[in-house]
Design an enzyme around this catalytic site. Sequence first.
Site, PDB file in Angstrom:
ATOM      1  N   GLU A 112     -46.591 -16.492  51.500  1.00  0.00           N
ATOM      2  CA  GLU A 112     -46.951 -17.189  53.060  1.00  0.00           C
ATOM      3  C   GLU A 112     -48.211 -18.370  52.708  1.00  0.00           C
ATOM      4  O   GLU A 112     -49.117 -17.938  52.062  1.00  0.00           O
ATOM      5  CB  GLU A 112     -47.163 -16.327  53.918  1.00  0.00           C
ATOM      6  N   HIS A 113     -48.063 -19.576  53.277  1.00  0.00           N
ATOM      7  CA  HIS A 113     -49.083 -20.376  53.202  1.00  0.00           C
ATOM      8  C   HIS A 113     -49.338 -20.920  51.619  1.00  0.00           C
ATOM      9  O   HIS A 113     -50.231 -21.166  51.180  1.00  0.00           O
ATOM     10  CB  HIS A 113     -50.231 -20.204  53.959  1.00  0.00           C
ATOM     11  N   GLY A 142     -38.973 -20.813  68.421  1.00  0.00           N
ATOM     12  CA  GLY A 142     -40.290 -20.603  68.544  1.00  0.00           C
ATOM     13  C   GLY A 142     -40.478 -18.918  68.143  1.00  0.00           C
ATOM     14  O   GLY A 142     -41.532 -18.500  68.216  1.00  0.00           O
ATOM     15  N   SER A 193     -37.294 -20.685  61.524  1.00  0.00           N
ATOM     16  CA  SER A 193     -37.200 -21.882  61.032  1.00  0.00           C
ATOM     17  C   SER A 193     -35.973 -22.604  61.844  1.00  0.00           C
ATOM     18  O   SER A 193     -35.133 -23.209  61.436  1.00  0.00           O
ATOM     19  CB  SER A 193     -36.808 -22.056  59.499  1.00  0.00           C
ATOM     20  N   SER A 194     -35.944 -22.494  63.252  1.00  0.00           N
ATOM     21  CA  SER A 194     -34.983 -23.100  63.942  1.00  0.00           C
ATOM     22  C   SER A 194     -34.998 -24.593  63.884  1.00  0.00           C
ATOM     23  O   SER A 194     -34.043 -25.457  63.891  1.00  0.00           O
ATOM     24  CB  SER A 194     -35.290 -22.606  65.472  1.00  0.00           C
ATOM     25  N   SER A 195     -36.369 -25.272  63.620  1.00  0.00           N
ATOM     26  CA  SER A 195     -36.603 -26.756  63.425  1.00  0.00           C
ATOM     27  C   SER A 195     -35.978 -27.032  62.480  1.00  0.00           C
ATOM     28  O   SER A 195     -35.446 -27.934  62.115  1.00  0.00           O
ATOM     29  CB  SER A 195     -38.051 -27.143  63.216  1.00  0.00           C
ATOM     30  N   ASP A 236     -39.430 -24.385  54.346  1.00  0.00           N
ATOM     31  CA  ASP A 236     -38.555 -24.145  55.321  1.00  0.00           C
ATOM     32  C   ASP A 236     -37.118 -25.101  55.148  1.00  0.00           C
ATOM     33  O   ASP A 236     -36.256 -24.340  55.027  1.00  0.00           O
ATOM     34  CB  ASP A 236     -39.058 -24.341  56.777  1.00  0.00           C
ATOM     35  N   TYR A 251     -52.800 -23.713  62.003  1.00  0.00           N
ATOM     36  CA  TYR A 251     -52.074 -24.016  60.819  1.00  0.00           C
ATOM     37  C   TYR A 251     -52.586 -25.043  60.135  1.00  0.00           C
ATOM     38  O   TYR A 251     -52.952 -24.989  58.811  1.00  0.00           O
ATOM     39  CB  TYR A 251     -50.492 -24.332  61.059  1.00  0.00           C
TER      40      TYR A 251
HETATM   41  C1  GLA Z   1     -44.232 -22.428  58.360  1.00  0.00           C
HETATM   42  C2  GLA Z   1     -44.314 -23.874  57.550  1.00  0.00           C
HETATM   43  C3  GLA Z   1     -44.066 -23.661  56.092  1.00  0.00           C
HETATM   44  C4  GLA Z   1     -45.052 -22.840  55.577  1.00  0.00           C
HETATM   45  C5  GLA Z   1     -45.249 -21.296  56.518  1.00  0.00           C
HETATM   46  C6  GLA Z   1     -46.264 -20.255  55.969  1.00  0.00           C
HETATM   47  O1  GLA Z   1     -43.171 -21.766  58.369  1.00  0.00           O
HETATM   48  O2  GLA Z   1     -43.072 -24.603  58.009  1.00  0.00           O
HETATM   49  O3  GLA Z   1     -43.981 -24.725  55.385  1.00  0.00           O
HETATM   50  O4  GLA Z   1     -46.123 -23.301  55.242  1.00  0.00           O
HETATM   51  O5  GLA Z   1     -45.187 -21.608  57.682  1.00  0.00           O
HETATM   52  O6  GLA Z   1     -45.742 -19.868  54.770  1.00  0.00           O
END
Ligand code: GLA
Length: 392
Positions: A44-45, A133, A137-139, A183, A235
Amino acid sequence: MTDPARPGPAGDVADRAAAGFRHRYGEPPAGRWAAPGRANLIGEHTDYNDGFVLPFALPLRTVVAAARQDGGRWTAWSELSDSPVEFGVDEVAAPGRVAGWGAYVAGVVWALRDAGHDVPGARLAIASDVPVGSGLSSSAALEAAVLAALVDLGGVDLPAERRPRLAQRAENAYVGAPTGIMDQSAVIRCRPGHALFLDCRTESVEHIPFDLATAGLAVLVVDSRAPHRHAGGEYASRRASCERAAKLLGVAALRDVPAAGLDEALALLDDDETRRRVRHVVTENQRVLDTVELLRAGRIRDIGPLLTASHASMRDDFEITVPEIDTAVEAALAAGAYGARMTGGGFGGCVLALVDADRADAASAAVTTAYAARDFPAPNFHLTTPNTHPRP
Ligand code: GLA
């Protein structure tokens, strides 16, 4: 797109998209295109730090039914919104001219045109089972499904491995969210029964077998229902501090700090917050590599402690969790999960817990009880094995 608490419509999502198209435009669509939501198993991140991620596709998807339309115009209808979106070439001449959920559609048209592709005008009808939301990753699913539709309708030559960057550009430059490449890569490149080991610097991928069902396992996805508190700003600020730290350390990205060089790197930084941010990213990259090794060896249960360590790192070092999320993780672990962690960008969203399939109900009951004890609104659950449906 809409109120995340609003329940999704009933019936098969691909049927709903086609029926929506016929109802809205009075004719059948030329075809249907789909992209799934995703959960990130670990990493993550790390994506915007040029590092490693390991997402898998969920059996929840967004479907776009579409047909060409003459005259350089795009019309989009979504079952999740009361307001259809309509725009022409002027609105996609530059970012920012279409707002709201339509920005994801316009952003894809803009990114394709900006990359020199000839994009046909189109009518689109969108249906989705991916909760909005919730950090699934709905977007990206919407971007990927719209992209697939426009590419096919226009006969555009754009191989799958080049699509994630383009969809990410729509999100970064048109919608204005400074996200990484995970995503869009996940929803476009994941395969059924596998997690996607992605090197975010080179975009090389390896499909890692992740056969939960055969191992008697499941991933319980807990939608924390926690409101995304300041998610966008937080973020962006995490991303900025990682980039600042990389500069201070004289590396192109934090990916270039190996786990073995962490102490040396931390000694070069003089504020504690930056040190914690760096420690999260460096240790998280290593946890992805360790998870991949275990999965390659077929040792799925043994990844549990890595998932839980990832959560602790997000909570204590990267500081992106919220009480609802921590509660769900603790309750799932207490109920016997092998490991549990928040998945996605943070400040709300979902938790995933690796459980024996026959203990999933007990784990979800434990989370519900823990939520009630703290007066949090009841969470939602998805029990899942990795899946993807590239086409309806
Ligand atoms: C969101 C972002 C991704 C990623 C994650 C954290 O989902 O869209 O690109 O940075 O946060 O891992």
